[in-house]
Each structure stands twice: as structure tokens, then as C-alpha cells.
Write an enzyme that holds these catalytic residues in place. Structure first.
Site, PDB file in Angstrom:
ATOM      1  N   LYS A 151       0.696  -1.150  -0.118  1.00 28.24           N
ATOM      2  CA  LYS A 151       0.016  -0.036   0.076  1.00 28.24           C
ATOM      3  C   LYS A 151       0.839   1.363  -0.025  1.00 28.24           C
ATOM      4  CE  LYS A 151      -4.483   0.562   2.648  1.00 28.24           C
ATOM      5  NZ  LYS A 151      -4.966   0.423   3.638  1.00 28.24           N
TER       6      LYS A 151
HETATM    7  O1  G3P Z   1      -8.924   1.134   4.948  1.00 28.97           O
HETATM    8  C1  G3P Z   1      -8.620   2.654   5.434  1.00 28.97           C
HETATM    9  C2  G3P Z   1      -9.413   2.799   6.737  1.00 28.97           C
HETATM   10  O2  G3P Z   1      -8.726   2.209   7.747  1.00 28.97           O
HETATM   11  C3  G3P Z   1      -9.489   4.195   7.206  1.00 28.97           C
HETATM   12  O3  G3P Z   1     -10.766   4.275   7.798  1.00 28.97           O
HETATM   13  O4  G3P Z   1     -12.442   5.062   9.308  1.00 28.97           O
HETATM   14  O5  G3P Z   1      -9.666   5.700   9.533  1.00 28.97           O
HETATM   15  O6  G3P Z   1     -11.128   6.627   7.873  1.00 28.97           O
HETATM   16  P1  G3P Z   1     -11.038   5.517   8.633  1.00 28.97           P
END
Ligand code: G3P
Length: 219
Positions: A83
Site C-alpha cells: 500500500k
Molecule cells: O482502509 C482505510 C481505513 O482504515 C481508514 O478508515 O475510518 O480511519 O477513515 P477511517
């Protein structure tokens, strides 16, 4: 639709892998920071447990170091996807890695044109962050819809992986849009497993069966 788990929690991964519905896992530095264990060990364990792709994010910043670390990450297991966040200076690095058959997931995508550029490089996954757009009052799911349209318009192979999925409706609409992949926090899977009408229906079938007073169905 491929369903990935967005977590670095090995217990939860083990639990959901056993259902047979999980196609892969995505991790990031924030998720790793919650695990209280050596990150390398956590990642090696996850790669062994998961039958499909496991995204592991680079933490280096300089393009040369990102390239070197991406190669090291890719070498830890056959199912690793590296990634890399979208950035102008990483485009040559991504192009080189793709040519060397390293599977890449470009993360922190917030626009159609960012996605267009990395599609041209032939990356495996492109990760738009739905919830983070919603956080600032912009419809994150509209971006996913636009990326699917872009993919179709030009016949790009890169799969659109909806990330930062925060609620069941995000998942619902990602499905209707035809998104290639969603990565879900395990608690969302938990939430949809118990439907009150299913529970009620099972109880009614059970009670009606018992009212027959028979031991076996096929006697
Ligand atoms: O896959 C990316 C994710 O983990 C981000 O999620 O909820 O931190 O925006 P969030």
C-alpha cells in the site's frame, strides 16, 4: 464483490476467515499501532492466516526509501499487496514496482483524477476513502461511483477498493454501485449478522415444529 477486513486484529481475522466470506485484509499504520505487538510479527501472522491479498502500507517517506521498503514488504509473503499513498513523487516508484510485478494498492485517494493516473500505471487496487470525505460534508460514496464509471469508460484493470467504510449504508450503496472490493471494519460484519425478522422467523418455525410433537423430520 470481494470483501476485505480492515483490521490488524489477528483474533478477529481468524474468527471471520472461518466464515468463508473473507477475500483479504487491509492494514495501515494506525491499525497496526493498536495491536501492542511487534508489527512484523503481526503482519507475518496475518499473511499466513489469510487466503487472499493482504495490504501492508509503507511507512518510509523519501521515494527511494519507499521503493526499497516496498520490495522488502513484497518479499515477506506471496499474498502481500504493497500500500502506497498517492503522491506526485511516488508515481515513478509505483510505475517501477508494477513493472517488477509488485502488486500495489494506492491509498488515500480523494479524486477521480488521482485514480485515473494510477489506473494508467496498472496498479492492482485503488482505495478511495469514503468516510473521510463524509467527515467534511462531501458525499464519499459519489467518488466511488465516479471511479467505477472511470474504470468502465477506459477499460482499466485496477480494482476500486472502497475504504474508510464507516457504516452499513456505505456498504449497502457500495454494493449497488458494483464496487469491486470493500474493506470493512469487523464491527460492521457483526452488525448485519443478526436480523430481528430472521430471529423471529426461526423462533416461529421452531415453535410450529415442536407443536407437531414429532422426534424426527423424516420419520
Ligand atoms: O482502509 C482505510 C481505513 O482504515 C481508514 O478508515 O475510518 O480511519 O477513515 P477511517
Amino acid at each position: 464483490m470481494k470483501i476485505f477486513l480492515d483490521t490488524a486484529d489477528r483474533d478477529l481475522i481468524k474468527k471471520w476467515i472461518s466464515t468463508g466470506i473473507i477475500d483479504g485484509v487491509t492494514t495501515n499504520p494506525s491499525l497496526l499501532s493498536t495491536q501492542g505487538d511487534n508489527p512484523k510479527q503481526v503482519l507475518l501472522d496475518i499473511c499466513k492466516m489469510v487466503p487472499g491479498d493482504v495490504s501492508i502500507e509503507v511507512v518510509e517517506k523519501e521515494p527511494e526509501s519507499v521503493y526499497k521498503q516496498a520490495k522488502e514488504i513484497a518479499a515477506i509473503s506471496k499474498n502481500v499487496v504493497v500500500k502506497i499513498p498517492f503522491a506526485h513523487e511516488y508515481l515513478p516508484v509505483i510505475a517501477k514496482l508494477v513493472k517488477e510485478n509488485v502488486k500495489i494498492n494506492v491509498t488515500l485517494i480523494f479524486s477521480v483524477l488521482q485514480a485515473l493516473l494510477v489506473s494508467k500505471l496498472g496498479v492492482t487496487y485503488i482505495s478511495p476513502f469514503v468516510g473521510r470525505w463524509d467527515d467534511i460534508d462531501i458525499d464519499g460514496m459519489k467518488l466511488v461511483q465516479d471511479l467505477m464509471k472511470m474504470k468502465k469508460n477506459y477499460g482499466f484493470k485496477s480494482e476500486i477498493l472502497a475504504a474508510s467504510i464507516r457504516n452499513v449504508m456505505h456498504w449497502h450503496y457500495a454494493t449497488l454501485i458494483g464496487t469491486n472490493v470493500v474493506t470493512l471494519p469487523p464491527k460492521l460484519l457483526e452488525q448485519i449478522m443478526n436480523h430481528p425478522l430472521t430471529t423471529q422467523g426461526i423462533e416461529k418455525f421452531d415453535n410450529d415444529w415442536k407443536s407437531l410433537g414429532k422426534e424426527n423430520l423424516l420419520d
